[in-house]
Design a protein around this motif. Structure first.
Motif, PDB file in Angstrom:
ATOM      1  N   GLN A  68       0.892  -1.353  -0.103  1.00 36.17           N
ATOM      2  CA  GLN A  68      -0.007  -0.008   0.067  1.00 36.17           C
ATOM      3  C   GLN A  68       0.908   1.270   0.030  1.00 36.17           C
ATOM      4  N   GLU A  69       1.874   1.307   0.629  1.00 35.52           N
ATOM      5  CA  GLU A  69       2.820   2.331   0.675  1.00 35.52           C
ATOM      6  C   GLU A  69       3.524   2.698  -0.461  1.00 35.52           C
ATOM      7  N   ALA A  70       4.068   1.547  -1.181  1.00 35.03           N
ATOM      8  CA  ALA A  70       4.574   1.474  -2.421  1.00 35.03           C
ATOM      9  C   ALA A  70       3.692   1.948  -3.433  1.00 35.03           C
ATOM     10  N   LEU A  71       2.410   1.570  -3.309  1.00 31.41           N
ATOM     11  CA  LEU A  71       1.668   2.050  -4.369  1.00 31.41           C
ATOM     12  C   LEU A  71       1.312   3.599  -4.444  1.00 31.41           C
ATOM     13  N   SER A  72       1.341   4.206  -2.865  1.00 29.29           N
ATOM     14  CA  SER A  72       0.993   5.610  -3.028  1.00 29.29           C
ATOM     15  C   SER A  72       2.360   6.354  -3.173  1.00 29.29           C
ATOM     16  N   ILE A  73       3.239   5.678  -3.138  1.00 27.54           N
ATOM     17  CA  ILE A  73       4.598   6.734  -3.611  1.00 27.54           C
ATOM     18  C   ILE A  73       4.948   6.479  -5.045  1.00 27.54           C
ATOM     19  N   MET A  74       4.719   5.116  -5.506  1.00 31.46           N
ATOM     20  CA  MET A  74       5.155   4.680  -6.767  1.00 31.46           C
ATOM     21  C   MET A  74       3.903   4.077  -7.620  1.00 31.46           C
ATOM     22  N   PRO A  75       2.835   4.812  -7.993  1.00 28.78           N
ATOM     23  CA  PRO A  75       1.711   4.137  -8.576  1.00 28.78           C
ATOM     24  C   PRO A  75       2.181   3.228  -9.671  1.00 28.78           C
ATOM     25  N   ARG A  76       1.384   2.060  -9.641  1.00 30.68           N
ATOM     26  CA  ARG A  76       1.463   1.100 -10.810  1.00 30.68           C
ATOM     27  C   ARG A  76       0.001   0.792 -11.497  1.00 30.68           C
ATOM     28  N   GLU A  77      -0.159   0.289 -12.496  1.00 32.48           N
ATOM     29  CA  GLU A  77      -1.589  -0.089 -13.042  1.00 32.48           C
ATOM     30  C   GLU A  77      -1.777  -1.473 -12.345  1.00 32.48           C
ATOM     31  N   ARG A  78      -0.610  -2.424 -12.407  1.00 33.20           N
ATOM     32  CA  ARG A  78      -0.723  -3.801 -11.795  1.00 33.20           C
ATOM     33  C   ARG A  78      -0.526  -3.510 -10.259  1.00 33.20           C
ATOM     34  N   ARG A  79      -1.280  -3.756  -9.407  1.00 32.08           N
ATOM     35  CA  ARG A  79      -1.175  -3.382  -8.096  1.00 32.08           C
ATOM     36  C   ARG A  79      -0.740  -4.911  -7.330  1.00 32.08           C
ATOM     37  N   ARG A  80       0.535  -5.340  -7.695  1.00 22.87           N
ATOM     38  CA  ARG A  80       1.088  -6.291  -7.174  1.00 22.87           C
ATOM     39  C   ARG A  80       2.633  -6.141  -7.132  1.00 22.87           C
ATOM     40  N   ILE A  81       3.151  -7.058  -6.055  1.00 19.30           N
ATOM     41  CA  ILE A  81       4.508  -6.952  -5.712  1.00 19.30           C
ATOM     42  C   ILE A  81       5.448  -7.176  -6.885  1.00 19.30           C
ATOM     43  N   ASP A  82       4.835  -8.009  -7.784  1.00 17.96           N
ATOM     44  CA  ASP A  82       6.085  -8.176  -9.044  1.00 17.96           C
ATOM     45  C   ASP A  82       5.754  -7.282  -9.866  1.00 17.96           C
ATOM     46  N   ALA A  83       4.962  -6.112  -9.877  1.00 16.25           N
ATOM     47  CA  ALA A  83       5.330  -5.012 -10.754  1.00 16.25           C
ATOM     48  C   ALA A  83       6.484  -4.179 -10.314  1.00 16.25           C
ATOM     49  N   TYR A  84       7.033  -4.222  -9.145  1.00 11.56           N
ATOM     50  CA  TYR A  84       8.278  -3.576  -8.598  1.00 11.56           C
ATOM     51  C   TYR A  84       9.397  -4.385  -8.832  1.00 11.56           C
ATOM     52  N   SER A  85       9.518  -5.588  -9.403  1.00  5.02           N
ATOM     53  CA  SER A  85      10.607  -6.494  -9.484  1.00  5.02           C
ATOM     54  C   SER A  85      11.653  -5.778 -10.428  1.00  5.02           C
ATOM     55  N   GLY A  86      11.554  -5.161 -11.387  1.00  3.43           N
ATOM     56  CA  GLY A  86      12.669  -4.366 -12.207  1.00  3.43           C
ATOM     57  C   GLY A  86      13.168  -3.343 -11.179  1.00  3.43           C
ATOM     58  N   LEU A  87      12.603  -2.556 -10.830  1.00  2.35           N
ATOM     59  CA  LEU A  87      12.942  -1.506  -9.905  1.00  2.35           C
ATOM     60  C   LEU A  87      13.667  -2.038  -8.711  1.00  2.35           C
ATOM     61  N   VAL A  88      13.204  -3.206  -7.948  1.00  2.81           N
ATOM     62  CA  VAL A  88      14.058  -3.862  -6.968  1.00  2.81           C
ATOM     63  C   VAL A  88      15.434  -4.343  -7.515  1.00  2.81           C
ATOM     64  N   SER A  89      15.424  -4.905  -8.645  1.00  2.00           N
ATOM     65  CA  SER A  89      16.739  -5.410  -9.078  1.00  2.00           C
ATOM     66  C   SER A  89      17.469  -4.271  -9.663  1.00  2.00           C
ATOM     67  N   TYR A  90      17.195  -3.107 -10.047  1.00  2.00           N
ATOM     68  CA  TYR A  90      17.787  -2.129 -10.515  1.00  2.00           C
ATOM     69  C   TYR A  90      18.323  -1.417  -9.409  1.00  2.00           C
ATOM     70  N   LEU A  91      17.697  -1.132  -8.497  1.00  2.00           N
ATOM     71  CA  LEU A  91      18.333  -0.517  -7.268  1.00  2.00           C
ATOM     72  C   LEU A  91      19.255  -1.630  -6.381  1.00  2.00           C
ATOM     73  N   LYS A  93      21.280  -3.719  -7.989  1.00  2.00           N
ATOM     74  CA  LYS A  93      22.460  -3.791  -8.972  1.00  2.00           C
ATOM     75  C   LYS A  93      23.258  -2.522  -9.060  1.00  2.00           C
ATOM     76  N   GLU A  94      22.664  -1.440  -9.377  1.00  2.00           N
ATOM     77  CA  GLU A  94      23.279  -0.146  -9.587  1.00  2.00           C
ATOM     78  C   GLU A  94      23.539   0.758  -8.503  1.00  2.00           C
ATOM     79  N   TRP A  95      22.709   0.792  -7.301  1.00  2.00           N
ATOM     80  CA  TRP A  95      22.773   1.464  -6.331  1.00  2.00           C
ATOM     81  C   TRP A  95      23.073   0.726  -4.881  1.00  2.00           C
ATOM     82  N   ASP A  96      23.154  -0.741  -4.956  1.00  2.00           N
ATOM     83  CA  ASP A  96      23.366  -1.302  -3.766  1.00  2.00           C
ATOM     84  C   ASP A  96      22.295  -1.130  -2.753  1.00  2.00           C
ATOM     85  N   MET A  97      21.095  -0.971  -3.122  1.00  2.00           N
ATOM     86  CA  MET A  97      19.993  -0.555  -2.290  1.00  2.00           C
ATOM     87  C   MET A  97      19.048  -1.894  -2.093  1.00  2.00           C
ATOM     88  N   THR A  98      18.590  -2.161  -1.022  1.00  2.00           N
ATOM     89  CA  THR A  98      17.740  -3.220  -0.921  1.00  2.00           C
ATOM     90  C   THR A  98      16.195  -2.639  -0.769  1.00  2.00           C
TER      91      THR A  98
END
Length: 111
Positions: A68-91, A93-98
């Protein structure tokens, strides 16, 4: 002179260093930039996270959000966790953030 004669007999090529290569300069000067450009599809998401976390948004940060917090900050059409998988892997790999996003429907497995 004798070595030139032996080299001709053996078929070795005469190697000469051109003065032109020693004074050559690259036609394009590229600066090494430590920060890579952020892909366009993640720019809004990263900017939203920067606004929320401010100065704390840097390498090594661990962010735990509910879906719910993620959707309020970064809205997605697909309201599921897997909609953020690309962002999670990018952060990661490139930023060393979890970035961890938990859903209320996701059951935690404890032994």
């Amino acid at each position: 002179m004798f070595t030139d004669f032996i080299n001709r007999i053996l078929g070795a090529e005469k190697v000469s260093v051109s003065n032109r290569l020693e004074n050559a300069e690259p036609s394009v000067i590229m600066k090494k930039d430590s920060t890579k450009p952020i892909p366009e599809k993640y720019q809004r998401d990263i900017e939203a996270l920067r606004q929320k976390y401010g100065d704390a948004f840097k390498t090594g940060l661990c962010i735990n959000l509910t879906l719910q917090e993620a959707l309020s900050i970064m809205p997605r059409e697909r309201r599921r966790i897997d909609a953020y998988s690309g962002l999670v892997s990018y952060l990661k790999k490139e930023w060393d953030m979890t970035l961890s996003i938990k859903s209320q429907k996701t059951k935690s497995k404890t032994l």
